[in-house]
Design a protein around this motif. Structure first.
Motif, PDB file in Angstrom:
ATOM      1  N   VAL A  12       0.834  -1.204   0.000  1.00 41.92           N
ATOM      2  CA  VAL A  12       0.000   0.000   0.000  1.00 41.92           C
ATOM      3  C   VAL A  12       0.873   1.259   0.000  1.00 41.92           C
ATOM      4  N   LEU A  13       1.904   1.279   0.835  1.00 41.71           N
ATOM      5  CA  LEU A  13       2.772   2.454   0.914  1.00 41.71           C
ATOM      6  C   LEU A  13       3.479   2.715  -0.419  1.00 41.71           C
ATOM      7  N   VAL A  14       4.001   1.661  -1.035  1.00 37.15           N
ATOM      8  CA  VAL A  14       4.691   1.834  -2.315  1.00 37.15           C
ATOM      9  C   VAL A  14       3.717   2.277  -3.396  1.00 37.15           C
ATOM     10  N   GLY A  49       3.966  -8.353  -4.520  1.00 39.61           N
ATOM     11  CA  GLY A  49       3.916  -8.217  -3.072  1.00 39.61           C
ATOM     12  C   GLY A  49       2.533  -8.499  -2.519  1.00 39.61           C
ATOM     13  N   ALA A  50       1.498  -8.025  -3.231  1.00 36.56           N
ATOM     14  CA  ALA A  50       0.132  -8.290  -2.780  1.00 36.56           C
ATOM     15  C   ALA A  50      -0.170  -9.783  -2.828  1.00 36.56           C
ATOM     16  N   ARG A 206      -7.548   1.268 -10.312  1.00 28.81           N
ATOM     17  CA  ARG A 206      -7.530   2.734 -10.238  1.00 28.81           C
ATOM     18  C   ARG A 206      -7.493   3.271  -8.817  1.00 28.81           C
ATOM     19  N   PHE A 207      -7.870   2.461  -7.837  1.00 30.87           N
ATOM     20  CA  PHE A 207      -7.864   2.943  -6.452  1.00 30.87           C
ATOM     21  C   PHE A 207      -6.449   3.118  -5.914  1.00 30.87           C
ATOM     22  N   LEU A 208      -5.436   2.588  -6.614  1.00 35.29           N
ATOM     23  CA  LEU A 208      -4.046   2.778  -6.218  1.00 35.29           C
ATOM     24  C   LEU A 208      -3.433   3.907  -7.049  1.00 35.29           C
ATOM     25  N   PRO A 209      -2.865   4.934  -6.432  1.00 31.71           N
ATOM     26  CA  PRO A 209      -2.308   6.051  -7.203  1.00 31.71           C
ATOM     27  C   PRO A 209      -1.275   5.626  -8.243  1.00 31.71           C
TER      28      PRO A 209
END
Length: 314
Positions: A12-14, A49-50, A206-209
């Motif tokens: 999530v952070l990346v 990673g996910a 799309r929810f991930l920048p």
């Protein structure tokens, strides 16, 4: 469960913060092809990673996570795995369902895009029998009887360049050669495949920048990469003047048009492209940043686990 949670948090952070440093590295003068690799490797690392985090959750005893937790158990007894064992199947089931749902959407979006691309190819391949003419080398070029200056390319096994007679009429011979060299660079560089991958990921996640900005970044970078190849073969001046002449003309959505990307950025890059550094330094930087991009989620996860363990130790 903690290593898996740390890995998912690292993902999530990346995915949230990586677009900014990637954009800065690209603006700092990285070769467009190298920058494309960095963006796509980061996206690959996030997806891997996910999946890895979910696999750790669903494996019996969380696979290698158990051994890791034994090492840190003394420092982490307050927040350890043993306190909430009933959460494991719940979290694992939910995470597995999310991954399966995302995978299904990716597969469906990819299949639909491939179907539309094949239909677009068939329509273009039928055009010569109706009104166009073709030349066959080095990449087949379909010339349309159209007054607008148009130039774009279609990828795949039956790659094709489409240009108009209006393009010939408006451009000089040198400019026309630069335009065709630009479109051939798209075909030879497999830029259509790269943009397709980026757009499928961007549409599905799309929810991930990172994924949201990936399609636009890759589309601009493939244009800069093709510009670089064409400028190296034909010179930046004819390419720049051709780009200004046909900047308003485009092509189908799934084509790569000469007027694609941000025209102002492309023209600026043609006149201010940085001097290349030594080949060794360029390759070393490309490999180092690419490796970091791919391994960013587990690296962040390891930092979180070790950092939390050190803080928790009395």
């Amino acid at each position: 469960m903690i290593p898996a949670a740390a890995l998912l948090l690292g993902v999530v952070l990346v995915a949230w913060w990586s677009p900014h440093p990637l954009s800065r590295l690209t603006a700092a003068g990285a070769a467009p092809g190298t920058a494309i690799a960095w963006w796509l490797l980061t996206a690959t690392g996030v997806i891997a990673g996910a999946i890895g985090g979910v696999v750790l959750l669903v494996l019996p005893d969380h696979g290698p996570a158990t051994a890791i937790m034994r090492v840190l158990h003394g420092c982490w007894s307050a927040v350890g795995h043993g306190g909430l064992p009933s959460l494991d199947p719940i979290v694992a089931t939910a995470a597995g369902a999310v991954v399966l749902g995302v995978g299904g959407r990716l597969a469906l979006a990819s299949a639909r895009r491939r179907q539309r691309r094949n239909l677009l190819h068939r329509r273009h391949l039928e055009a010569p029998r109706l009104s166009g003419t073709t030349t066959s080398r080095p990449v087949p070029t379909l010339w349309l009887a159209e007054n607008e200056p148009i130039a774009y390319s279609l990828g795949g096994r039956r790659a094709l360049i489409v240009a108009s007679t209006g393009l010939k009429d408006r451009l000089s011979d040198a400019e026309l050669r630069a335009v065709l060299a630009h479109e051939r660079a798209h075909v030879h560089g497999r830029h259509h495949l790269l943009t397709a991958v980026a757009e499928v990921l961007g549409r599905t996640l799309r929810f991930l920048p990172l994924m949201r900005e990936l399609p636009g970044a890759v589309r601009l970078l493939v244009e800069l990469s093709a510009d670089r190849t064409a400028a190296g073969r034909c010179g930046p001046e004819p390419l720049g003047s051709a780009l200004r002449s046909i900047r308003a003309a485009g092509g189908p959505r799934r084509a790569l048009a000469m007027s694609g990307g941000d025209t102002a950025i492309r023209l600026h890059w043609l006149t201010t492209a940085p001097e290349p550094r030594s080949r060794f330094a360029t390759r070393l930087t490309a490999v180092a940043v690419g490796g970091l991009a791919l391994l960013a989620p587990p690296t962040v996860a390891a930092g979180l686990v070790v950092g939390t363990g050190l803080i928790s130790c009395p």
